[in-house]
Enzyme design. Structure first.
Site, PDB file in Angstrom:
ATOM      1  CB  ALA A 126      26.974  45.552  28.244  1.00 28.43           C
ATOM      2  CB  SER A 131      28.773  40.638  37.783  1.00 27.63           C
ATOM      3  OG  SER A 131      30.013  40.969  37.230  1.00 27.63           O
ATOM      4  CG  ASP A 183      35.674  45.568  36.698  1.00 30.01           C
ATOM      5  OD1 ASP A 183      35.966  46.494  35.931  1.00 30.01           O
ATOM      6  OD2 ASP A 183      35.872  44.378  36.438  1.00 30.01           O
TER       7      ASP A 183
HETATM    8  C1  GLA Z   1      37.611  42.698  33.799  1.00 32.91           C
HETATM    9  C2  GLA Z   1      38.121  42.427  35.197  1.00 32.91           C
HETATM   10  C3  GLA Z   1      39.029  43.549  35.689  1.00 32.91           C
HETATM   11  C4  GLA Z   1      40.097  43.912  34.675  1.00 32.91           C
HETATM   12  C5  GLA Z   1      39.490  44.082  33.295  1.00 32.91           C
HETATM   13  C6  GLA Z   1      40.546  44.283  32.223  1.00 32.91           C
HETATM   14  O1  GLA Z   1      36.740  43.788  33.789  1.00 32.91           O
HETATM   15  O2  GLA Z   1      37.043  42.269  36.094  1.00 32.91           O
HETATM   16  O3  GLA Z   1      39.602  43.202  36.933  1.00 32.91           O
HETATM   17  O4  GLA Z   1      41.136  42.970  34.676  1.00 32.91           O
HETATM   18  O5  GLA Z   1      38.705  42.956  32.922  1.00 32.91           O
HETATM   19  O6  GLA Z   1      41.185  45.495  32.425  1.00 32.91           O
END
Ligand code: GLA
Length: 393
Positions: A126, A131, A183
């Protein structure tokens, strides 16, 4: 039953002993600052109340065994694998995520085997970082079994940001997704009632108070159920384009382009790279403006910045999709103050800043817009900034 309880109960049942400990990590939404992390820029995520829990106990034979408890109550097992033999490419499917973490920790001298049982409620696929939540929880579990905790006093204790970089390396080099630091850092470093303002280049961060309810607002998440992946080229192509633009401009990263110099800078670039650069440079600026508004206690005024971020991701960075645009437009039509896609894009979730009294209008508007286009019904929930990763017991 909490996710930690479910992980512990499944562990006991499958491995026929009690786990040594349980660690968990949350998914995230990013309030603003998308595709800026790998450009050394700024991000502003907060942690969701949804978590992945990992119950763990050591093994003497150097093998990593991972089971994951599905929503149907069944446990799926990955093939047990000797940690000493882990190399990129050898572990297929979902098990690459926990294995990659064991692989990267091995390079830090953490080589002990473990039985792991995973349970969670972060919606998968989502765009809410399920992950990364899994990876961060596994990292804390394996470190914990080795007697190391990011909150520990020993000099050898790794910091949360160090762990985030290890997790990023496992994802980049083992799983093969060229993602940035957003993330993992969100999952490990966020705290309740705050968004995390992170300067990716310097690693400096600030917890910015974020209490939407006190402003009569809420952050509504629309999980569009359109699936996405960051290993299939679209994400990597954007990232490569940014790196090429930085090289042509002679700067270490697009972070170094000032928004005030944007017009002149764009003129020095080939046409195909201009929209990418325009997005990154203006998005960094929107993060700074959002943080300024939050500092000034003006949460209700950040809506236009969120919507401008979406337009930029849709038109310049071109990572939105029909479902995300439909969700954003329907939320705005029903009175949201701002709305945008979150995460890498090509599917996943959008957020909308909504006056509490308009919650059901926005919900109805989104459902109706999806139904009208015969799109699968999305899932909506209110996101409250929650605590980051840690040991549950
Ligand atoms: C994904 C990647 C992040 C970031 C976002 C976009 O979630 O895992 O590192 O680059 O896309 O902001």
């Amino acid at each position: 039953m909490t996710t930690a309880d479910r992980a512990a109960a499944a562990f006991q049942q499958v491995y026929d002993r009690a786990p040594t400990g349980i660690w968990s990590a949350p998914g995230r939404v990013n309030l603003i600052g998308e595709h800026t992390d790998y450009n050394d820029g700024f991000v502003l995520p907060f942690a969701l109340p949804y978590r992945i829990a990992v119950a763990a106990a050591p093994r003497e034979d150097g093998v990593l065994a991972v089971g994951t408890l599905g929503v149907d109550g069944n446990v799926q097992h990955a093939d047990p694998f000797p940690i000493a033999d882990l190399e990129p490419g050898v572990v297929p499917g979902w098990a690459a995520y926990p294995s990659g973490v064991a692989w990267v920790l091995r390079s830090q001298g953490i080589t002990g085997g473990a039985d792991l049982m995973v349970a969670g409620d972060v919606p998968a696929g989502a765009g809410l970082s399920s992950s990364h939540a899994l990876e961060c929880a596994v990292a804390l579990a394996l470190l914990g079994l080795a007697g190391l905790s990011p909150d520990g006093d020993e000099a050898s204790s790794p910091t949360r940001q160090e762990i985030a970089r290890w997790v990023q390396r496992s994802e980049n080099d083992f799983v093969g997704a060229p993602t940035g630091l957003l993330d993992q850092t969100a999952s490990l470093c966020c705290v309740e009632a705050h968004a995390l303002f992170l300067d990716v280049r310097s690693g400096k961060s600030e917890q910015v108070h974020f209490d939407a309810a006190a402003a009569g607002l809420e952050v509504l998440v629309v999980d569009t159920r359109a699936s996405h992946s960051h290993t299939d080229g679209g994400y990597g192509a954007r990232r490569a384009g940014c790196e090429r633009a930085a090289e042509i401009l002679g700067v270490p990263a697009l972070r170094d382009v000032e928004v005030t110099e944007l017009t002149e800078t764009l003129a020095r670039l080939p046409e195909d790279l201009r929209p990418l650069v325009r997005h990154v440079v203006t998005e960094n600026d929107r993060v700074l403006q959002t943080v300024d508004l939050l500092h000034a206690n003006r949460l209700g005024d950040i809506g236009p910045l969120l919507s401008a971020s979406h337009a930029s991701l849709r038109d310049d960075y071109r990572v939105s999709c029909l479902e995300l645009d439909v969700a954003v437009d329907a939320a705005m039509a029903a009175g949201a103050l701002g709305a945008r896609m979150v995460g890498g894009g090509f599917g996943g979730s959008a957020i909308a800043l909504v006056p509490v009294g308009l919650h059901s209008d926005v919900e109805k508007s989104v459902f109706a817009a999806f139904a009208e286009r015969s799109l699968p019904k999305p899932r909506l929930f209110t996101a409250v900034p929650s605590k980051g990763a840690g040991q549950d017991r």
